[in-house]
Design a protein around this motif. Structure first.
Motif, mmCIF file in Angstrom:
data_model
loop_
_atom_site.group_PDB
_atom_site.id
_atom_site.type_symbol
_atom_site.label_atom_id
_atom_site.label_comp_id
_atom_site.label_asym_id
_atom_site.label_seq_id
_atom_site.Cartn_x
_atom_site.Cartn_y
_atom_site.Cartn_z
ATOM 1 N N LEU A 106 96.379 53.881 51.666
ATOM 2 C CA LEU A 106 95.637 53.368 52.813
ATOM 3 C C LEU A 106 94.746 54.446 53.424
ATOM 4 N N GLY A 107 95.164 55.697 53.281
ATOM 5 C CA GLY A 107 94.291 56.789 53.700
ATOM 6 C C GLY A 107 93.019 56.834 52.869
ATOM 7 N N TYR A 108 93.161 56.572 51.566
ATOM 8 C CA TYR A 108 91.979 56.493 50.698
ATOM 9 C C TYR A 108 91.096 55.300 51.081
ATOM 10 N N VAL A 109 91.732 54.179 51.426
ATOM 11 C CA VAL A 109 90.966 53.007 51.869
ATOM 12 C C VAL A 109 90.180 53.342 53.131
ATOM 13 N N ASP A 110 90.831 54.041 54.043
ATOM 14 C CA ASP A 110 90.182 54.425 55.301
ATOM 15 C C ASP A 110 88.953 55.298 55.046
ATOM 16 N N ASP A 111 89.123 56.319 54.204
ATOM 17 C CA ASP A 111 87.998 57.225 53.911
ATOM 18 C C ASP A 111 86.853 56.487 53.222
ATOM 19 N N ALA A 112 87.202 55.659 52.226
ATOM 20 C CA ALA A 112 86.162 54.938 51.498
ATOM 21 C C ALA A 112 85.454 53.933 52.400
ATOM 22 N N ARG A 113 86.195 53.330 53.310
ATOM 23 C CA ARG A 113 85.572 52.378 54.233
ATOM 24 C C ARG A 113 84.555 53.072 55.135
ATOM 25 N N ARG A 114 84.907 54.246 55.623
ATOM 26 C CA ARG A 114 83.970 54.994 56.468
ATOM 27 C C ARG A 114 82.700 55.343 55.684
ATOM 28 N N GLY A 115 82.872 55.742 54.432
ATOM 29 C CA GLY A 115 81.712 56.036 53.603
ATOM 30 C C GLY A 115 80.864 54.807 53.342
ATOM 31 N N ARG A 116 81.519 53.661 53.138
ATOM 32 C CA ARG A 116 80.781 52.409 52.911
ATOM 33 C C ARG A 116 79.987 52.008 54.145
ATOM 34 N N GLU A 117 80.588 52.134 55.310
ATOM 35 C CA GLU A 117 79.869 51.800 56.540
ATOM 36 C C GLU A 117 78.670 52.721 56.748
ATOM 37 N N ALA A 118 78.864 54.016 56.464
ATOM 38 C CA ALA A 118 77.746 54.957 56.632
ATOM 39 C C ALA A 118 76.622 54.665 55.641
ATOM 40 N N ALA A 119 76.985 54.345 54.392
ATOM 41 C CA ALA A 119 75.968 54.056 53.378
ATOM 42 C C ALA A 119 75.184 52.795 53.724
ATOM 43 N N ALA A 120 75.841 51.828 54.358
ATOM 44 C CA ALA A 120 75.160 50.579 54.702
ATOM 45 C C ALA A 120 74.050 50.791 55.725
ATOM 46 N N GLN A 121 74.145 51.864 56.503
ATOM 47 C CA GLN A 121 73.132 52.137 57.527
ATOM 48 C C GLN A 121 72.106 53.178 57.077
#
Length: 249
Positions: free
Chosen positions: A160-175
Protein backbone atom coordinates in the motif's frame (compact mmCIF):
# COMPACT_ATOMS: atom_id res chain seq x y z
CA UNK A 1 3.86 36.38 -16.34
CA UNK A 2 6.88 34.37 -17.51
CA UNK A 3 5.34 34.00 -20.97
CA UNK A 4 4.80 37.73 -21.41
CA UNK A 5 8.29 38.47 -20.14
CA UNK A 6 9.73 36.00 -22.63
CA UNK A 7 7.73 37.49 -25.49
CA UNK A 8 8.85 40.97 -24.46
CA UNK A 9 12.52 39.93 -24.46
CA UNK A 10 12.21 38.14 -27.81
CA UNK A 11 10.42 41.09 -29.39
CA UNK A 12 12.96 43.51 -27.92
CA UNK A 13 15.90 41.56 -29.33
CA UNK A 14 14.21 41.37 -32.74
CA UNK A 15 13.56 45.12 -32.77
CA UNK A 16 17.17 45.88 -31.79
CA UNK A 17 18.41 43.59 -34.56
CA UNK A 18 16.12 45.29 -37.09
CA UNK A 19 17.33 48.74 -36.02
CA UNK A 20 20.94 47.55 -36.31
CA UNK A 21 20.36 46.38 -39.88
CA UNK A 22 18.60 49.64 -40.71
CA UNK A 23 21.48 51.66 -39.26
CA UNK A 24 24.06 49.58 -41.13
CA UNK A 25 22.32 50.07 -44.48
CA UNK A 26 22.04 53.78 -43.82
CA UNK A 27 25.59 54.34 -42.63
CA UNK A 28 27.31 51.79 -44.85
CA UNK A 29 25.17 51.36 -47.97
CA UNK A 30 25.99 48.64 -50.47
CA UNK A 31 28.00 49.96 -53.39
CA UNK A 32 26.68 49.72 -56.91
CA UNK A 33 29.55 47.44 -57.91
CA UNK A 34 28.94 45.02 -55.06
CA UNK A 35 26.95 41.85 -55.62
CA UNK A 36 24.12 40.93 -53.25
CA UNK A 37 25.20 38.51 -50.50
CA UNK A 38 22.70 35.70 -50.77
CA UNK A 39 24.98 33.46 -48.73
CA UNK A 40 24.15 35.57 -45.66
CA UNK A 41 20.45 34.87 -46.12
CA UNK A 42 21.20 31.18 -46.58
CA UNK A 43 23.26 31.15 -43.38
CA UNK A 44 20.45 32.82 -41.40
CA UNK A 45 17.88 30.40 -42.80
CA UNK A 46 20.11 27.47 -41.89
CA UNK A 47 20.58 28.75 -38.32
CA UNK A 48 16.83 29.24 -37.88
CA UNK A 49 16.23 25.69 -39.08
CA UNK A 50 18.87 24.27 -36.72
CA UNK A 51 17.56 26.19 -33.72
CA UNK A 52 14.01 25.15 -34.53
CA UNK A 53 15.10 21.51 -34.76
CA UNK A 54 16.62 21.84 -31.27
CA UNK A 55 13.37 23.28 -29.90
CA UNK A 56 11.38 20.48 -31.55
CA UNK A 57 13.66 17.84 -30.07
CA UNK A 58 13.49 19.40 -26.61
CA UNK A 59 9.69 19.50 -26.71
CA UNK A 60 9.42 15.91 -27.93
CA UNK A 61 11.76 14.61 -25.24
CA UNK A 62 9.91 16.58 -22.56
CA UNK A 63 6.41 15.38 -23.42
CA UNK A 64 7.56 11.80 -24.06
CA UNK A 65 9.27 11.61 -20.66
CA UNK A 66 6.11 12.87 -18.97
CA UNK A 67 3.93 10.39 -20.82
CA UNK A 68 6.32 7.50 -20.11
CA UNK A 69 6.51 8.46 -16.44
CA UNK A 70 2.71 8.54 -16.23
CA UNK A 71 2.48 5.02 -17.67
CA UNK A 72 5.13 3.77 -15.21
CA UNK A 73 3.16 5.18 -12.27
CA UNK A 74 -0.02 3.50 -13.49
CA UNK A 75 1.72 0.14 -13.90
CA UNK A 76 3.34 0.38 -10.45
CA UNK A 77 0.08 1.38 -8.75
CA UNK A 78 -1.97 -1.37 -10.37
CA UNK A 79 0.70 -4.01 -9.69
CA UNK A 80 1.00 -3.09 -6.01
CA UNK A 81 -2.79 -3.06 -5.65
CA UNK A 82 -2.97 -6.51 -7.27
CA UNK A 83 -0.34 -7.83 -4.87
CA UNK A 84 -2.43 -6.46 -2.01
CA UNK A 85 -5.44 -8.34 -3.38
CA UNK A 86 -3.47 -11.61 -3.57
CA UNK A 87 -2.06 -11.20 -0.07
CA UNK A 88 -5.60 -11.24 1.28
CA UNK A 89 -5.41 -15.06 1.16
CA UNK A 90 -2.87 -14.96 3.98
CA UNK A 91 -4.89 -12.59 6.17
CA UNK A 92 -7.32 -13.65 8.93
CA UNK A 93 -10.49 -15.19 7.54
CA UNK A 94 -12.67 -12.33 8.80
CA UNK A 95 -10.64 -9.74 6.86
CA UNK A 96 -9.98 -11.49 3.57
CA UNK A 97 -13.16 -10.54 1.74
CA UNK A 98 -13.18 -7.05 3.20
CA UNK A 99 -9.65 -6.43 1.93
CA UNK A 100 -10.50 -7.81 -1.52
CA UNK A 101 -13.63 -5.66 -1.74
CA UNK A 102 -11.69 -2.56 -0.71
CA UNK A 103 -9.07 -3.23 -3.39
CA UNK A 104 -11.71 -3.72 -6.07
CA UNK A 105 -13.56 -0.57 -4.99
CA UNK A 106 -10.37 1.46 -5.24
CA UNK A 107 -9.56 0.05 -8.70
CA UNK A 108 -13.08 0.78 -9.99
CA UNK A 109 -12.86 4.32 -8.64
CA UNK A 110 -9.58 4.91 -10.48
CA UNK A 111 -10.95 3.61 -13.79
CA UNK A 112 -14.52 4.94 -13.68
CA UNK A 113 -14.13 8.23 -11.81
CA UNK A 114 -10.54 9.44 -11.82
CA UNK A 115 -9.56 8.45 -15.34
CA UNK A 116 -12.11 10.69 -17.11
CA UNK A 117 -11.01 13.52 -14.82
CA UNK A 118 -7.37 13.02 -15.75
CA UNK A 119 -8.25 12.93 -19.46
CA UNK A 120 -10.05 16.26 -19.01
CA UNK A 121 -7.13 17.59 -16.93
CA UNK A 122 -9.40 18.21 -13.97
CA UNK A 123 -7.96 18.01 -10.43
CA UNK A 124 -8.67 14.78 -8.59
CA UNK A 125 -10.72 14.97 -5.46
CA UNK A 126 -10.07 13.43 -2.06
CA UNK A 127 -12.32 10.42 -2.57
CA UNK A 128 -9.46 8.33 -3.94
CA UNK A 129 -7.33 9.02 -0.90
CA UNK A 130 -10.29 8.17 1.32
CA UNK A 131 -10.67 4.80 -0.38
CA UNK A 132 -6.94 4.19 0.01
CA UNK A 133 -7.24 4.96 3.72
CA UNK A 134 -10.11 2.47 3.96
CA UNK A 135 -7.98 -0.10 2.18
CA UNK A 136 -5.19 0.48 4.67
CA UNK A 137 -7.70 0.20 7.53
CA UNK A 138 -8.95 -3.14 6.17
CA UNK A 139 -5.42 -4.54 6.27
CA UNK A 140 -4.90 -3.97 9.98
CA UNK A 141 -4.79 -7.02 12.28
CA UNK A 142 -4.91 -7.21 16.05
CA UNK A 143 -2.45 -8.88 18.40
CA UNK A 144 -4.43 -12.10 18.42
CA UNK A 145 -3.51 -12.83 14.80
CA UNK A 146 -1.06 -15.61 14.09
CA UNK A 147 2.52 -14.83 13.13
CA UNK A 148 2.04 -15.64 9.40
CA UNK A 149 -1.02 -13.38 9.35
CA UNK A 150 0.90 -10.53 10.99
CA UNK A 151 3.70 -10.97 8.45
CA UNK A 152 1.13 -10.85 5.64
CA UNK A 153 -0.37 -7.68 7.13
CA UNK A 154 3.06 -6.04 7.17
CA UNK A 155 3.59 -6.99 3.53
CA UNK A 156 0.17 -5.54 2.66
CA UNK A 157 1.15 -2.27 4.31
CA UNK A 158 4.37 -2.24 2.29
CA UNK A 159 2.43 -2.76 -0.96
CA UNK A 160 0.00 0.00 0.00
CA UNK A 161 2.99 2.26 0.47
CA UNK A 162 3.89 1.57 -3.16
CA UNK A 163 0.29 2.33 -4.16
CA UNK A 164 0.50 5.62 -2.28
CA UNK A 165 3.75 6.67 -3.98
CA UNK A 166 2.55 5.66 -7.44
CA UNK A 167 -0.75 7.47 -6.93
CA UNK A 168 1.05 10.69 -6.05
CA UNK A 169 3.16 10.35 -9.19
CA UNK A 170 0.05 9.69 -11.30
CA UNK A 171 -1.70 12.77 -9.95
CA UNK A 172 1.37 14.92 -10.61
CA UNK A 173 1.76 13.57 -14.16
CA UNK A 174 -1.90 14.31 -14.91
CA UNK A 175 -1.27 18.01 -14.29
CA UNK A 176 1.99 18.24 -16.26
CA UNK A 177 1.95 20.59 -19.24
CA UNK A 178 4.51 21.72 -21.76
CA UNK A 179 5.81 25.17 -20.91
CA UNK A 180 4.01 28.03 -22.72
CA UNK A 181 7.46 29.38 -23.56
CA UNK A 182 8.24 26.21 -25.51
CA UNK A 183 4.87 26.38 -27.25
CA UNK A 184 5.66 29.94 -28.29
CA UNK A 185 9.03 28.82 -29.64
CA UNK A 186 7.38 26.00 -31.56
CA UNK A 187 4.88 28.27 -33.29
CA UNK A 188 7.23 31.18 -34.01
CA UNK A 189 10.01 28.86 -35.17
CA UNK A 190 7.65 27.00 -37.48
CA UNK A 191 6.42 30.21 -39.07
CA UNK A 192 9.96 31.53 -39.56
CA UNK A 193 11.19 28.24 -41.00
CA UNK A 194 8.39 28.17 -43.55
CA UNK A 195 8.77 31.88 -44.32
CA UNK A 196 12.42 31.42 -45.25
CA UNK A 197 11.34 28.87 -47.86
CA UNK A 198 10.03 31.79 -49.95
CA UNK A 199 13.25 33.81 -49.86
CA UNK A 200 15.13 31.64 -52.30
CA UNK A 201 14.02 31.28 -55.87
CA UNK A 202 13.74 27.85 -57.43
CA UNK A 203 13.40 27.70 -61.19
CA UNK A 204 10.95 24.83 -61.20
CA UNK A 205 7.78 25.94 -59.41
CA UNK A 206 6.58 22.35 -59.02
CA UNK A 207 9.71 21.47 -57.06
CA UNK A 208 9.24 24.53 -54.87
CA UNK A 209 5.62 23.62 -54.15
CA UNK A 210 6.49 20.04 -53.25
CA UNK A 211 9.30 21.18 -50.92
CA UNK A 212 7.07 23.70 -49.14
CA UNK A 213 4.23 21.17 -48.84
CA UNK A 214 6.54 18.49 -47.45
CA UNK A 215 8.22 20.75 -44.91
CA UNK A 216 5.01 22.44 -43.74
CA UNK A 217 3.20 19.10 -43.47
CA UNK A 218 5.99 17.51 -41.47
CA UNK A 219 6.22 20.49 -39.12
CA UNK A 220 2.45 20.38 -38.60
CA UNK A 221 2.63 16.63 -37.89
CA UNK A 222 5.40 17.10 -35.33
CA UNK A 223 3.58 19.92 -33.55
CA UNK A 224 0.36 17.85 -33.44
CA UNK A 225 2.35 14.89 -32.10
CA UNK A 226 3.75 17.08 -29.34
CA UNK A 227 0.22 18.34 -28.61
CA UNK A 228 -1.09 14.78 -28.23
CA UNK A 229 1.81 13.63 -26.07
CA UNK A 230 1.39 16.73 -23.91
CA UNK A 231 -1.71 15.00 -22.49
CA UNK A 232 -0.21 12.07 -20.54
CA UNK A 233 -3.66 10.50 -20.16
CA UNK A 234 -5.15 11.71 -23.44
CA UNK A 235 -7.48 9.55 -25.48
CA UNK A 236 -5.14 9.09 -28.47
CA UNK A 237 -1.56 8.62 -27.22
CA UNK A 238 -1.96 8.83 -23.44
CA UNK A 239 -1.55 6.13 -20.83
CA UNK A 240 -4.52 3.77 -20.49
CA UNK A 241 -6.16 2.10 -17.46
CA UNK A 242 -5.50 -1.36 -18.94
CA UNK A 243 -3.28 -2.30 -16.01
CA UNK A 244 -6.22 -1.86 -13.61
CA UNK A 245 -8.80 -3.50 -15.86
CA UNK A 246 -6.47 -6.43 -16.48
CA UNK A 247 -6.18 -7.18 -12.77
CA UNK A 248 -9.63 -6.08 -11.64
CA UNK A 249 -11.72 -6.23 -14.80
Amino acid sequence: MALFETLFVVLGVAVVAALSVFAKTRLFPVGEDEEPREDVAEYIAMMVSVLYAIVLGLCLVSVWDTRSSADDHVQAEASALHQTYLLADAMPVAQRQRLRDAARTYARHVVDVEWPEMVAREPLGESGWTLLAQLRKASEVDDSARVPEQIAAQEVLAQLGYVDDARRGREAAAQERLSPVLWTGLLIGGVLTLAFMFLFGIKRSTTHVVMVMGLSGFIAFTVLLIHQLDSPFGEMLGATPDAFTRYFG
